[in-house]
Enzyme design. Structure first.
Site, PDB file in Angstrom:
ATOM      1  CE  LYS A 198       2.927  -7.910  26.079  1.00 48.03           C
ATOM      2  NZ  LYS A 198       2.805  -7.902  27.496  1.00 48.03           N
ATOM      3  N   GLY A 251      -2.826 -16.557  24.144  1.00 50.34           N
ATOM      4  CA  GLY A 251      -3.639 -15.509  24.885  1.00 50.34           C
ATOM      5  C   GLY A 251      -5.101 -15.864  24.701  1.00 50.34           C
ATOM      6  CB  SER A 252      -8.009 -13.947  25.530  1.00 53.25           C
ATOM      7  OG  SER A 252      -7.652 -12.894  24.980  1.00 53.25           O
ATOM      8  CB  THR A 253     -10.611 -16.262  21.228  1.00 56.14           C
ATOM      9  OG1 THR A 253     -10.469 -17.506  21.543  1.00 56.14           O
ATOM     10  CG2 THR A 253     -11.106 -15.938  19.852  1.00 56.14           C
ATOM     11  CD  GLU A 254     -12.115  -9.083  24.928  1.00 56.03           C
ATOM     12  OE1 GLU A 254     -12.376  -7.843  24.804  1.00 56.03           O
ATOM     13  OE2 GLU A 254     -11.961  -9.898  25.688  1.00 56.03           O
ATOM     14  N   GLY A 256      -6.465 -11.953  20.743  1.00 56.81           N
ATOM     15  CA  GLY A 256      -6.007 -12.471  19.243  1.00 56.81           C
ATOM     16  C   GLY A 256      -6.471 -12.021  18.035  1.00 56.81           C
ATOM     17  CD  GLU A 273      -2.261 -22.201  22.977  1.00 54.36           C
ATOM     18  OE1 GLU A 273      -3.421 -22.448  23.168  1.00 54.36           O
ATOM     19  OE2 GLU A 273      -1.363 -22.226  23.532  1.00 54.36           O
ATOM     20  CB  CYS A 307      -5.700 -22.479  26.598  1.00 51.59           C
ATOM     21  SG  CYS A 307      -4.012 -23.030  26.082  1.00 51.59           S
ATOM     22  CD  GLU A 404     -10.325 -19.860  27.598  1.00 45.85           C
ATOM     23  OE1 GLU A 404      -9.608 -20.695  27.700  1.00 45.85           O
ATOM     24  OE2 GLU A 404     -10.556 -18.724  27.149  1.00 45.85           O
TER      25      GLU A 404
END
Length: 501
Positions: A198, A251-254, A256, A273, A307, A404
């Protein structure tokens, strides 16, 4: 820094954009089951580039079913390792053949300069497929001598097999759309997995063009399926699907963390990642002729939408003013404009949402007392452009230092104690990358050992190679991309034991 008019686009790219782009499921290009499409935009102008099929839960269901069949019963299971190598080499040759076209698509859809897309994104994509193609024939188990105390005199043949993990859901970001697709697809294909990919809804076009090349290369139906759509619908359905054996996300930690929760249903394997707030540490004995442009590139490369961007600049006090002035002057000279303009050195941010996010962080920094030594605001009459920005008078507790931003904004802070800077550099929820600039090789390697980051660059920054593993500590993720270590993400070990005497 005025915004120039984009030149004429590549003729094959113009043709590619003329009709709505479909999704790839089971070797066929199809519309979404709902019939819905969504627009993808040119971030240099804000105008619609193309309409793209909007995948949803039903489309993910079809794609996973195709990938499952190809893995469990289809021809992919019977394809030899040498044949996987040949297919991946053919794909890399096709990418190389269409390199200019892919670079134009990436520049238009993402906004990055065409020169960067050509020399960086596309070139590294080719290298990634070729590097991983070589590993397909070198994934091996081993034999193990057994000494079983409760079966005296018995002999066994024991060995391990490294087998593909199965159906993999891969969700990729918008900052390096083609390259991130390669980082995910290449090791999965080399190990014999099947994939549902995706792409990010902001930048789906290069992945769809890559899908055309995958079918042209001769990969069997269902091995690679590409379903564009939104994260909260298609992405969420893919992460939670019970027939997906593993999900890989960048992508973002949120987001993730949401992926981890979604994957818990069938305890599928997960690699992530994620975000970063990377420290870039400059000591007073550094070669400033190399350090100043290096520190600028660490944050302004790819418009700061990296990132691993060196977004926290720590400089030893004796040279702080000189380094900050140099980085600020570098920032002021960067030519900001549309990616297709050959004079452009930094393009727009990817979307209006990202523009609002970065500008919101700038307002937060200014409200807490930060000042701009360069940049500090939106620029241009249209599109999503932000000036390359150097913030000074920043403190460790400021939002712009801790969170970030994912834009061309660096926070500069002095330090006096070389021992104390280690704790300051590590004072972050993230641990993706770090930079160290010094002529003292002992100091450099000591710093590399103590910094809690997955990658430490010494006297350089943003150096990537298909053989060099990349990934994070702490909330920057799980697992590694690239290098032979990434093969662990897509294989599992089976022990086999046979009594022979």
């Amino acid at each position: 820094m005025g915004i120039a008019v984009s030149p004429q686009i590549h003729p094959r790219v113009a043709e590619f954009l003329e009709k709505p782009r479909q999704m790839l499921i089971n070797g066929r290009w199809v519309n979404s089951i709902s019939g819905k499409t969504f627009p993808t935009y040119n971030p240099a102008t804000g105008e619609v580039l193309a309409q793209v099929a909007e995948g949803d839960r039903e489309d993910i269901e079809q794609a996973v079913r195709a990938a499952r069949k190809a893995f469990d019963a289809g021809p992919w299971r019977k394809v030899t390792a040498a044949e996987r190598t040949r297919l991946m080499w053919k794909l890399s040759d096709l990418i190389e053949k269409h390199a200019e076209e892919l670079a134009y698509i990436e520049s238009l859809d993402n906004g990055k300069p065409l020169t960067i897309a050509r020399a960086g994104d596309v070139a590294l994509t080719i290298d990634m497929f070729r590097y991983m193609a070589g590993w397909a024939t070198k994934i091996e188990g081993n034999t193990i001598p057994l000494s079983v105390p409760y079966t005296p005199g018995a002999k066994y043949l024991a060995y391990t097999l490294r087998e593909p993990i199965g159906v993999v859901g891969q969700i990729i970001p918008w900052n390096f759309p083609l390259l991130m697709a390669a980082w995910k697809l290449a090791p999965a294909l080399a190990t014999g997995c099947t994939v549902v990919l995706k792409p990010a809804e902001q930048t789906p076009l290069s992945a769809l063009r890559l899908g055309e090349l995958i079918t042209e290369a001769g990969f069997p139906d269902g091995v690679v399926n590409i379903v564009p759509g939104y994260g909260e619908t298609a992405g969420a359905a893919l992460a939670a699907h019970p027939d997906v054996d593993k999900v890989a996300f960048t992508g973002s930690t949120e987001v993730g963390k949401l992926i981890v929760h979604a994957a818990a249903g069938n305890l599928k394997k997960v690699t992530l990642e994620l975000g970063g707030k990377s420290p870039n540490v400059v000591f007073k004995d550094a070669d400033l002729d190399a350090t100043i442009p290096g520190a600028a590139s660490a944050i302004f490369f790819n418009h700061g939408q990296c990132c691993c961007a060196g977004s926290r600049l720590y400089v030893e006090k004796e040279i702080y003013d000189r380094v900050v002035e140099g980085v600020a002057e570098y920032a002021k000279k960067i030519k900001v404009g549309p990616g297709l303009d050959p004079k452009t050195e930094m393009g727009p941010l990817v979307s209006t949402e990202q523009l609002d996010r970065v500008c919101g962080y700038l307002e937060s920094g200014f409200s807490q007392g930060a000042k701009a030594a360069a940049g500090g605001k939106k620029t241009g009459d249209r599109g999503y452009f932000v000036e390359p920005t150097v913030l000074v008078d920043t403190r460790q507790d400021m939002k712009v230092v801790q969170e970030e931003i994912f834009g061309p904004v660096v926070t500069a802070m002095p330090f006096t104690d070389p021992e104390e800077i280690i704790s300051r550099a590590n004072n972050s929820d993230y641990g993706l990358a770090a930079g160290v600039w010094t002529r003292d090789i002992s100091k450099a390697h000591r710093m590399a050992e103590l910094l809690r980051a997955g990658t430490v660059w010494i006297n350089c920054y943003n150096i990537f190679d298909a053989g060099l593993p990349f990934g994070g500590y702490k909330q920057s993720g799980w697992g590694r991309e690239m290098g032979h270590e990434v093969l662990n993400n897509y294989t599992q070990t089976k022990a086999v034991c046979t009594k022979i005497a």
